[in-house]
Write an enzyme that holds these catalytic residues in place. Structure first.
Site, PDB file in Angstrom:
ATOM      1  N   LEU A  62       6.156 -21.275  17.866  1.00  0.00           N
ATOM      2  CA  LEU A  62       5.394 -20.078  17.471  1.00  0.00           C
ATOM      3  C   LEU A  62       4.359 -20.458  16.428  1.00  0.00           C
ATOM      4  O   LEU A  62       4.667 -21.166  15.465  1.00  0.00           O
ATOM      5  CB  LEU A  62       6.350 -19.029  16.868  1.00  0.00           C
ATOM      6  CG  LEU A  62       5.690 -17.755  16.325  1.00  0.00           C
ATOM      7  CD1 LEU A  62       5.347 -16.798  17.467  1.00  0.00           C
ATOM      8  CD2 LEU A  62       6.592 -17.042  15.326  1.00  0.00           C
ATOM      9  N   ASP A  83       1.790  -1.925   7.654  1.00  0.00           N
ATOM     10  CA  ASP A  83       1.402  -0.884   6.702  1.00  0.00           C
ATOM     11  C   ASP A  83       2.589   0.004   6.349  1.00  0.00           C
ATOM     12  O   ASP A  83       3.481   0.214   7.175  1.00  0.00           O
ATOM     13  CB  ASP A  83       0.268  -0.049   7.320  1.00  0.00           C
ATOM     14  CG  ASP A  83      -0.496   0.730   6.270  1.00  0.00           C
ATOM     15  OD1 ASP A  83      -0.254   0.527   5.069  1.00  0.00           O
ATOM     16  OD2 ASP A  83      -1.346   1.549   6.662  1.00  0.00           O
ATOM     17  N   HIS A 109       7.193  -3.975  -0.837  1.00  0.00           N
ATOM     18  CA  HIS A 109       6.663  -5.263  -0.362  1.00  0.00           C
ATOM     19  C   HIS A 109       7.803  -6.269  -0.132  1.00  0.00           C
ATOM     20  O   HIS A 109       7.755  -7.054   0.810  1.00  0.00           O
ATOM     21  CB  HIS A 109       5.649  -5.828  -1.352  1.00  0.00           C
ATOM     22  CG  HIS A 109       4.410  -4.982  -1.486  1.00  0.00           C
ATOM     23  ND1 HIS A 109       3.723  -4.496  -0.389  1.00  0.00           N
ATOM     24  CD2 HIS A 109       3.742  -4.520  -2.571  1.00  0.00           C
ATOM     25  CE1 HIS A 109       2.676  -3.798  -0.802  1.00  0.00           C
ATOM     26  NE2 HIS A 109       2.668  -3.786  -2.112  1.00  0.00           N
TER      27      HIS A 109
HETATM   28  C1  FPP Z   1       0.559  -2.517   3.340  1.00  0.00           C
HETATM   29  O1  FPP Z   1       1.401  -1.608   2.684  1.00  0.00           O
HETATM   30  C2  FPP Z   1       1.000  -3.863   3.085  1.00  0.00           C
HETATM   31  C3  FPP Z   1       0.330  -4.765   2.339  1.00  0.00           C
HETATM   32  C4  FPP Z   1      -0.957  -4.501   1.675  1.00  0.00           C
HETATM   33  C5  FPP Z   1       0.851  -6.101   2.111  1.00  0.00           C
HETATM   34  C6  FPP Z   1       1.682  -6.642   3.219  1.00  0.00           C
HETATM   35  C7  FPP Z   1       2.521  -7.670   2.635  1.00  0.00           C
HETATM   36  C8  FPP Z   1       3.791  -7.926   2.937  1.00  0.00           C
HETATM   37  C9  FPP Z   1       4.552  -7.303   4.027  1.00  0.00           C
HETATM   38  C10 FPP Z   1       4.533  -8.883   2.117  1.00  0.00           C
HETATM   39  C11 FPP Z   1       3.897 -10.248   2.012  1.00  0.00           C
HETATM   40  C12 FPP Z   1       3.909 -10.971   3.299  1.00  0.00           C
HETATM   41  C13 FPP Z   1       4.290 -12.248   3.439  1.00  0.00           C
HETATM   42  C14 FPP Z   1       4.154 -12.890   4.766  1.00  0.00           C
HETATM   43  C15 FPP Z   1       4.849 -13.010   2.340  1.00  0.00           C
HETATM   44  P1  FPP Z   1       0.779  -0.665   1.575  1.00  0.00           P
HETATM   45  O2  FPP Z   1       1.102  -1.248   0.261  1.00  0.00           O
HETATM   46  O3  FPP Z   1      -0.674  -0.448   1.851  1.00  0.00           O
HETATM   47  O4  FPP Z   1       1.605   0.636   1.857  1.00  0.00           O
HETATM   48  P2  FPP Z   1       1.118   2.129   1.624  1.00  0.00           P
HETATM   49  O5  FPP Z   1      -0.087   2.350   2.513  1.00  0.00           O
HETATM   50  O6  FPP Z   1       2.297   2.931   2.044  1.00  0.00           O
HETATM   51  O7  FPP Z   1       0.798   2.257   0.164  1.00  0.00           O
END
Ligand code: FPP
Length: 255
Positions: free
Chosen positions: A132, A21, A38
């Site tokens: 893994l 997050d 991201h």
């Molecule tokens: C949360 O941050 C993250 C997500 C909703 C997406 C997680 C995805 C990735 C790390 C990239 C894709 C992964 C792979 C394996 C290709 P948020 O956007 O909710 O952050 P915020 O709460 O600060 O807005």
């Protein structure tokens, strides 16, 4: 630095689950578009995969896209899907060389055809990986997973294949997307939020929880080490008393 195996109350960390997050806030702090957060989040994924292998962790589960994330602006959903496709293409050889087995959990039927195909292919070619298991939760929600399992069970019962009185926790688990994957030992959430947010609800019943203020794009091997050190200091009771635990440990040593 204490490694898993040097610790006196050795409880192996076989399965690490992470709620990644804070990508959006990371980008906002830097006046960048959310997608830049991201993108850096994917960099953090590759770092943590390497670190998990060094720590002899057998399973790494990542909450990459929740059932609720479908509600984000279409442009962000598309960008996340593009990042996923890019990740699969660029990490393919590394997964094969490193013995990484990819597993996807979630309602994949909601993903687009090309994304489903790329995931199927990646899971198939990496299926022999022994080092893994990388579990990507995509279009995933814990309640949805439990409900889909319940539906499958109800169908089995109505076909006369399953006796409801014989159903126990172990058998129920086999109907979940995680199937034969062991339960998480440690669940990390980054960015200061202290919620499970529908991730691995059934499977995390006895997981140790670790929350850090660090935003996911900044999470690195040092931060992982802190979480592991913290985990190794925990006493996992699984509902038992201290005396029972000591006896159990002694029996394990004698075996
Ligand atoms: C949360 O941050 C993250 C997500 C909703 C997406 C997680 C995805 C990735 C790390 C990239 C894709 C992964 C792979 C394996 C290709 P948020 O956007 O909710 O952050 P915020 O709460 O600060 O807005």
């Amino acid at each position: 630095m204490v490694t898993q195996h040097e610790h006196k109350d050795f409880r192996p960390l076989d399965h690490l689950a992470i709620i990644m997050d804070g990508n959006g806030r990371w980008a906002k702090q830097k006046n960048l578009p959310r997608i830049a957060g991201h993108q850096q989040g994917v960099e953090a994924v590759t770092r943590i995969v390497d670190a998990c292998i060094r720590h002899n962790i057998r399973v790494l589960s990542l909450f990459a896209f929740s059932s609720e994330n479908w509600g984000r602006p279409q442009q962000e959903v598309n960008a996340l899907m593009e990042l996923l496709l890019h990740f699969l293409a660029t990490q393919r050889q590394k997964m094969l060389d490193g013995g990484i087995r990819l597993r996807v959990i979630g309602d994949v039927s909601r993903l687009s055809g090309p994304v489903q195909q790329a995931l199927d292919e990646a899971q198939q070619v990496t299926s022999k990986g022994q080092t893994l298991t990388l579990v990507l939760a995509l279009s995933y929600g814990g309640r949805d997973e439990i409900m889909r399992a319940a539906r499958q069970i109800a169908k089995s019962v109505s076909r006369g294949e399953l006796d409801p009185d014989q159903l126990d926790n172990k058998q129920f688990s086999t109907f979940l997307d995680t199937g034969d994957i062991p339960e998480p030992d440690l669940l990390i959430r980054t960015s200061g939020e202290m919620r499970i947010s529908n991730f691995l609800l059934w499977q995390s019943a006895y997981a140790e929880l670790y929350f850090t203020d660090v935003l996911w794009p900044d999470f690195d091997a040092d931060e992982l080490q802190k979480a592991i050190d913290d985990y190794l200091r925990r006493k996992r009771r699984f509902g038992l008393t201290d005396d029972q635990l000591s006896q159990q440990c002694q029996e394990e040593i004698n075996d």
